[in-house]
Each structure stands twice: as C-alpha cells, then as structure tokens.
Design an enzyme around this catalytic site. Structure first.
Site, PDB file in Angstrom:
ATOM      1  N   THR A 175       0.877  -1.218  -0.052  1.00 38.72           N
ATOM      2  CA  THR A 175       0.059  -0.189   0.008  1.00 38.72           C
ATOM      3  C   THR A 175       0.897   1.278   0.129  1.00 38.72           C
ATOM      4  O   THR A 175       0.485   2.324  -0.576  1.00 38.72           O
ATOM      5  CB  THR A 175      -1.003  -0.214   1.210  1.00 38.72           C
ATOM      6  OG1 THR A 175      -1.748  -1.059   1.156  1.00 38.72           O
ATOM      7  CG2 THR A 175      -1.679   1.206   1.373  1.00 38.72           C
ATOM      8  N   TYR A 178      -8.336   0.482  -3.162  1.00 40.16           N
ATOM      9  CA  TYR A 178      -7.264   1.192  -4.026  1.00 40.16           C
ATOM     10  C   TYR A 178      -6.471  -0.263  -4.540  1.00 40.16           C
ATOM     11  O   TYR A 178      -6.637  -1.255  -4.211  1.00 40.16           O
ATOM     12  CB  TYR A 178      -6.368   1.938  -3.125  1.00 40.16           C
ATOM     13  CG  TYR A 178      -5.870   1.311  -2.069  1.00 40.16           C
ATOM     14  CD1 TYR A 178      -4.510   0.529  -1.986  1.00 40.16           C
ATOM     15  CD2 TYR A 178      -6.452   1.449  -0.713  1.00 40.16           C
ATOM     16  CE1 TYR A 178      -4.173  -0.105  -0.896  1.00 40.16           C
ATOM     17  CE2 TYR A 178      -5.916   0.527   0.231  1.00 40.16           C
ATOM     18  CZ  TYR A 178      -4.854  -0.175   0.121  1.00 40.16           C
ATOM     19  OH  TYR A 178      -4.361  -0.909   1.294  1.00 40.16           O
ATOM     20  N   SER A 196       1.378  -7.596  -0.354  1.00 43.05           N
ATOM     21  CA  SER A 196       2.067  -8.604   0.223  1.00 43.05           C
ATOM     22  C   SER A 196       1.484 -10.075   0.637  1.00 43.05           C
ATOM     23  O   SER A 196       2.265 -10.779   1.037  1.00 43.05           O
ATOM     24  CB  SER A 196       2.879  -7.880   1.615  1.00 43.05           C
ATOM     25  OG  SER A 196       1.868  -7.968   2.606  1.00 43.05           O
ATOM     26  N   THR A 241       1.587  -4.132   4.365  1.00 41.59           N
ATOM     27  CA  THR A 241       1.534  -4.410   5.776  1.00 41.59           C
ATOM     28  C   THR A 241       1.135  -5.786   5.996  1.00 41.59           C
ATOM     29  O   THR A 241       1.279  -6.312   7.121  1.00 41.59           O
ATOM     30  CB  THR A 241       0.608  -3.280   6.512  1.00 41.59           C
ATOM     31  OG1 THR A 241      -0.676  -3.325   5.845  1.00 41.59           O
ATOM     32  CG2 THR A 241       1.280  -1.835   6.417  1.00 41.59           C
ATOM     33  N   ASP A 242       0.278  -6.637   5.071  1.00 46.37           N
ATOM     34  CA  ASP A 242      -0.427  -7.565   5.718  1.00 46.37           C
ATOM     35  C   ASP A 242       0.451  -9.086   6.052  1.00 46.37           C
ATOM     36  O   ASP A 242       0.449  -9.598   6.878  1.00 46.37           O
ATOM     37  CB  ASP A 242      -1.158  -8.230   4.301  1.00 46.37           C
ATOM     38  CG  ASP A 242      -2.318  -7.424   4.126  1.00 46.37           C
ATOM     39  OD1 ASP A 242      -2.545  -6.483   4.669  1.00 46.37           O
ATOM     40  OD2 ASP A 242      -2.865  -7.934   2.750  1.00 46.37           O
ATOM     41  N   LYS A 280       0.301  -7.216  13.123  1.00 45.15           N
ATOM     42  CA  LYS A 280      -0.530  -6.262  12.640  1.00 45.15           C
ATOM     43  C   LYS A 280      -1.869  -6.623  13.426  1.00 45.15           C
ATOM     44  O   LYS A 280      -2.459  -7.923  13.284  1.00 45.15           O
ATOM     45  CB  LYS A 280      -0.892  -6.749  11.208  1.00 45.15           C
ATOM     46  CG  LYS A 280      -1.753  -5.635  10.306  1.00 45.15           C
ATOM     47  CD  LYS A 280      -1.896  -5.688   8.973  1.00 45.15           C
ATOM     48  CE  LYS A 280      -2.649  -4.762   8.303  1.00 45.15           C
ATOM     49  NZ  LYS A 280      -2.819  -4.719   6.873  1.00 45.15           N
ATOM     50  N   GLU A 306      -0.987 -28.060  28.155  1.00 44.98           N
ATOM     51  CA  GLU A 306      -2.473 -28.730  27.572  1.00 44.98           C
ATOM     52  C   GLU A 306      -2.333 -29.860  26.874  1.00 44.98           C
ATOM     53  O   GLU A 306      -3.303 -30.720  26.439  1.00 44.98           O
ATOM     54  CB  GLU A 306      -2.889 -27.341  26.742  1.00 44.98           C
ATOM     55  CG  GLU A 306      -3.761 -26.297  27.477  1.00 44.98           C
ATOM     56  CD  GLU A 306      -4.929 -26.756  28.071  1.00 44.98           C
ATOM     57  OE1 GLU A 306      -5.464 -27.960  27.904  1.00 44.98           O
ATOM     58  OE2 GLU A 306      -5.408 -26.116  28.851  1.00 44.98           O
TER      59      GLU A 306
END
Ligand code: ASP
Length: 359
Positions: free
Chosen positions: A42, A56, A89, A122-123, A195, A316
C-alpha cells in the site's frame, strides 16, 4: 588595475566555490548510506480519488517516485533505491524471501552501505521482518516500513513512515537491535510485532512485550530491546538455498476435526503449526492424525491462536509423549518461519525445541 582586481576576485570566487563543493562532498560522505529496497504494498499503492482508502490498487508506484515524494530523506542519509519486487504482500512467497535475504546480505557486506530500508505491504510485513531477523548476517540496521493509506490519499502515512524508517536505518542506535519495523511513529521488533487491525494507522503493535521506542523531533528514541538472538547471531544460512521445506498452519476452533491437517500432510507438508485454542490445546478428534503425521516424520509445533503468552510445554498436551514442539511466544505465522528454517538444519524435535527457546 581594474582588470587585475577583477581577475583576483574571480580567483577568490573560484576558490570559494571549490571549498563549498568540497564541503558539500564532505557532508555527503559523513551522512550514512541507506539503500531502500522496494517490494510493493500500500505504501506504493494508488487510489481513484484522494479519499480512496479502501479498494485502491497496491504496488503501482516505483521506488524512484517513492523517494522523490520525500525530499527530506536527503537530510538524514544518502539514499539509493532498488525495485526488488512490485507485489501486494499477500502474494509474498518463500522464494521472494530467499531472494530478498540474499540481496540484503550482499548489500550489507558492502562497506559503503550502512543500513537498509524495505518498503513492504503491511499484511505479511511482520513475517518478512522475522524471516530477515533470522537470516540477515549483519548487525547493520534493517528496517521494514509500510503504510495503511495509499500514496494518493489525503494524509497518506507512507511519506512520514519512510522518512522515519530511513532515519532509523541511518542511526547508530539501531545497530545490533535486530530487524526493526517502523510505522506510526513507533519502533517495534520483528520477532514480536503483529498487525492487529485491518485498517487503522496504529495497527502494528507488540501488545504485551512492548514496542522498542518512538520517533520524535527528528530523532529515534529506544527504550528496550528484544532478548532473543537474531541476525548475525543465528545459526541459519540461506545463501545456498533455493527453496524452503513446506510448512503449513492449521487453525483451532470448536468442533475442529482432522480434515485440514490430513490434507496438508497428504500434500507433502514437512511441518505443521497447530494454532490451537487457549494455551495451544489439541482437540481429541485431531490427536490421532497428529500422531500419524508425527510417525511419518512431520514435525508438529503447538502454537496458540490467542496470539499472546507462552505455550506451556507439557501443559495442555503431553509434548514429551507426542514428540511435539511448543512455539514459546511466537504467533503461528512466525512459528511457521522458524520451523521452515529449523528444518533446513535438522528434524530432531529436541533441537527444534531448543531453537524455539532461542530465537
Ligand atoms: N494488501 C496490502 C499489502 O499487504 C495491504 C498493505 O500494504 O497495507 O500489500
């Protein structure tokens, strides 16, 4: 007489100009050299209007124009740009990572390169950052930067983020701190940042362990540092690799069954990250498939879908009995990266567990 004076004046002017030019050259030589490797995202995106902040197109603006848009970069470093990829990305692949790590290592081995900035969507920015944190063989600064608004938007965040990132890559303070992430006036460590929001500017957070510092007043301000080994101190070397072992993620949820896990193993996964509920819990219906996969040599890492906290070994699930590994505090997408790199060295689960407690 008049002529003599004007010759003298011309000589003086010439001398002064030479001194000025030498001064400019010296100032440039004194500034750190930072290479910007552009990969898309972006930060290099463009929209139909200035108010287009969703819908966009990512990865349309080239690195030269990204640099031209921020003339202030020249105040903090001598900057050069290279377009390594031009992708959104979500399309980042293991092959892209290997290419990028090799390019970063080659550049940082040069005496005339002091730091690297990588512009990135950014992903998956946090994943590329962690991959480089484990594979860059230098203490020189490497900074990843992105933007949440495309370059054409009102109050686009790309230019200020890029300015901050270059300032950070040019700073002595960033040397030896591992790969860093610079967005929203904050500095975060590659290992811990994630993120957290689909679209707001403050999406990158190290929620519980804390960010490393801020940008303010044209300065970087560090307050802490990750305790885990990184960059030049890791045992991973990708210089001769052209591919990475297949490692996939299965996500835990109520009513989970073994279908996805079985399919991934049948498709050839060498490792599986199980992003379990809570403290990485395993549903009873999944355990027989995990055991079968383990018998075939597939390495299983228990991570937690909650995204915070330590996955307790033998908590666990009985990891000693199942011969599984726990992710420590790594989220599932970063555990996938460490497991891929671990599998380039060994398939011994004790060794791999050691690596998860080291990096
Ligand atoms: N989908 C975009 C990307 O990761 C989002 C962004 O850059 O913010 O390339």
């Amino acid at each position: 007489m008049l002529q003599q004076k004007s010759v003298q004046f011309m000589k003086l002017l010439f001398g002064f100009t030479l001194m000025l030019a030498a001064g400019v050259q010296a100032a440039e030589a004194a500034k750190p050299n930072v290479v910007i490797l552009a990969t898309g995202g972006t930060i290099a995106g463009s929209g139909a209007t200035t108010t287009t902040t969703v819908g966009y197109t990512a990865a349309t603006v080239g690195v030269d124009n990204l640099i031209k848009a921020v003339p202030e970069l020249a105040k903090v470093a001598n900057v050069k740009g290279e377009q390594v990829f031009q992708i959104a990305s979500e399309n980042m692949s293991n092959e892209h990572w290997l290419t990028l790590a090799k390019r970063v290592n080659a550049l940082l081995a040069q005496r005339d390169v002091d730091g690297i900035v990588i512009t990135h969507g950014t992903d998956t920015l946090e994943e590329t950052a962690y991959f480089l944190d484990l594979t860059v063989k230098s203490k020189k600064p490497v900074v990843l930067v992105g933007a949440m608004r495309p370059s054409t938007a009102i109050s686009a965040d790309g230019p200020i983020n890029l300015y901050n990132a270059v300032m950070l890559a040019a700073s002595q303070e960033a040397v030896g701190k591992g790969v860093l992430v610079a967005l929203n006036d904050q500095i975060n460590a590659a290992r811990e940042v994630t993120k957290t929001n689909t679209s707001t500017l403050d999406t990158f957070k190290t929620t519980e362990l804390g960010m490393l510092g801020y940008f303010q007043g044209n300065k970087v301000h560090f307050y802490r540092q990750s305790t885990r080994k990184n960059t030049a101190d890791t045992e991973f070397d990708v210089s001769n690799l052209t591919a990475l072992p297949q490692v996939d993620i299965v996500y835990g949820y109520a009513n989970m069954g073994p279908v996805a896990l079985n399919a991934l193993v049948a498709a050839g996964a060498k490792g599986i990250i199980h992003a379990g509920v809570g403290d990485g819990s395993l549903a009873a219906k999944v355990v027989p498939s995990l055991q079968a996969a383990r018998k075939q040599g597939v390495v299983i890492v228990r991570a937690a879908r909650v995204g915070q906290g330590i996955v307790a070994r033998n908590g666990e699930a009985n990891d000693d009995e199942l011969d599984t590994v726990v992710s420590d505090t790594l989220n599932a997408q970063k555990a996938r990266i460490l497991l891929m790199l671990a599998l380039t060295k060994t398939s011994d689960t004790k060794e791999i567990q050691r690596m998860f407690y080291t990096y």
